[in-house]
Design a protein around this motif. Structure first.
Motif, mmCIF file in Angstrom:
data_model
loop_
_atom_site.group_PDB
_atom_site.id
_atom_site.type_symbol
_atom_site.label_atom_id
_atom_site.label_comp_id
_atom_site.label_asym_id
_atom_site.label_seq_id
_atom_site.Cartn_x
_atom_site.Cartn_y
_atom_site.Cartn_z
ATOM 1 N N PRO A 78 0.799 -1.225 0.000
ATOM 2 C CA PRO A 78 0.000 0.000 0.000
ATOM 3 C C PRO A 78 0.835 1.280 0.000
ATOM 4 N N SER A 79 1.974 1.261 0.645
ATOM 5 C CA SER A 79 2.804 2.465 0.748
ATOM 6 C C SER A 79 3.417 2.904 -0.570
ATOM 7 N N VAL A 80 3.452 2.007 -1.580
ATOM 8 C CA VAL A 80 4.053 2.373 -2.868
ATOM 9 C C VAL A 80 3.061 2.303 -4.035
ATOM 10 N N ARG A 81 1.798 2.091 -3.740
ATOM 11 C CA ARG A 81 0.809 2.087 -4.817
ATOM 12 C C ARG A 81 0.743 3.475 -5.456
ATOM 13 N N GLY A 82 0.635 3.480 -6.763
ATOM 14 C CA GLY A 82 0.583 4.743 -7.486
ATOM 15 C C GLY A 82 1.946 5.329 -7.814
ATOM 16 N N THR A 83 3.021 4.616 -7.475
ATOM 17 C CA THR A 83 4.373 5.130 -7.733
ATOM 18 C C THR A 83 5.040 4.467 -8.936
ATOM 19 N N GLY A 84 4.367 3.527 -9.576
ATOM 20 C CA GLY A 84 4.945 2.823 -10.717
ATOM 21 C C GLY A 84 5.468 1.443 -10.385
ATOM 22 N N ALA A 85 5.411 1.034 -9.125
ATOM 23 C CA ALA A 85 5.913 -0.294 -8.745
ATOM 24 C C ALA A 85 5.114 -1.408 -9.412
ATOM 25 N N GLY A 86 3.795 -1.244 -9.509
ATOM 26 C CA GLY A 86 2.961 -2.248 -10.166
ATOM 27 C C GLY A 86 3.262 -2.354 -11.647
ATOM 28 N N LYS A 87 3.464 -1.226 -12.297
ATOM 29 C CA LYS A 87 3.810 -1.231 -13.728
ATOM 30 C C LYS A 87 5.168 -1.889 -13.948
ATOM 31 N N LEU A 88 6.121 -1.586 -13.084
ATOM 32 C CA LEU A 88 7.444 -2.205 -13.176
ATOM 33 C C LEU A 88 7.336 -3.715 -12.997
ATOM 34 N N LEU A 89 6.522 -4.146 -12.043
ATOM 35 C CA LEU A 89 6.312 -5.573 -11.798
ATOM 36 C C LEU A 89 5.721 -6.251 -13.031
ATOM 37 N N LEU A 90 4.655 -5.690 -13.573
ATOM 38 C CA LEU A 90 3.999 -6.313 -14.727
ATOM 39 C C LEU A 90 4.915 -6.342 -15.947
ATOM 40 N N GLN A 91 5.609 -5.250 -16.205
ATOM 41 C CA GLN A 91 6.511 -5.236 -17.356
ATOM 42 C C GLN A 91 7.613 -6.265 -17.186
ATOM 43 N N GLY A 92 8.140 -6.385 -15.986
ATOM 44 C CA GLY A 92 9.181 -7.378 -15.728
ATOM 45 C C GLY A 92 8.690 -8.798 -15.933
ATOM 46 N N VAL A 93 7.481 -9.088 -15.445
ATOM 47 C CA VAL A 93 6.898 -10.421 -15.627
ATOM 48 C C VAL A 93 6.729 -10.713 -17.120
ATOM 49 N N LEU A 94 6.139 -9.783 -17.845
ATOM 50 C CA LEU A 94 5.913 -9.990 -19.279
ATOM 51 C C LEU A 94 7.227 -10.152 -20.033
ATOM 52 N N ASP A 95 8.226 -9.357 -19.701
ATOM 53 C CA ASP A 95 9.531 -9.473 -20.349
ATOM 54 C C ASP A 95 10.163 -10.833 -20.052
#
Length: 135
Positions: A78-95
């Motif tokens: 919760p403390s890092v939601r909205g900071t791009g951590a989720g996007k970084l996670l998803l892009q890393g998984v897909l890559d």
């Protein structure tokens, strides 16, 4: 600065279990032993604070490594939601999965449809009826 990792040795298993069993809407109450077995049979991913090494996000993927994958247990602190951590996670998984040439990747979400759409996911439609068996 957050960094992505596909190294399962970096996963803070106790933290992930707490996040999922206490804070998620889909795995509330999941026993630690069940989570451990699920993680052992999956590809596990994390996002970490580069300076401290603290885990900020988690996802796992169940796959046959050739045709199909299920992206699940995606959780961002919760403390890092909205900071791009989720996007970084998803892009890393897909890559990480891209070289496998998977034909289908599924996920289920009650609240993050817009995020997943940005990465090419869409609601199911078509001639086939997807079905579920739950216990």
């Amino acid at each position: 600065m957050p960094v992505f990792s596909a190294d399962p040795a970096r996963i803070d298993v106790a933290l992930v279990h707490r996040w999922l069993s206490e804070e998620s809407y889909w795995a509330k109450g999941r026993p630690r032993a069940t989570q451990d077995v699920a993680m052992a049979g999956s590809r596990n991913y994390g996002v970490y604070d580069e300076a401290t090494g603290a885990q900020l996000a988690y996802a796992r993927v169940v796959t046959d490594g050739a045709l199909f994958a299920w992206l699940c247990d995606v959780f961002v602190a919760p403390s890092v939601r909205g900071t791009g951590a989720g996007k970084l996670l998803l892009q890393g998984v897909l890559d990480d999965l891209e070289p496998l040439g998977l034909k289908r990747m599924l996920l289920a979400t009650a609240d993050a449809q817009e995020l997943y759409r940005r990465f090419g996911f869409a609601e199911l439609s078509g001639e086939m009826a997807w079905m579920i068996r739950q216990s």
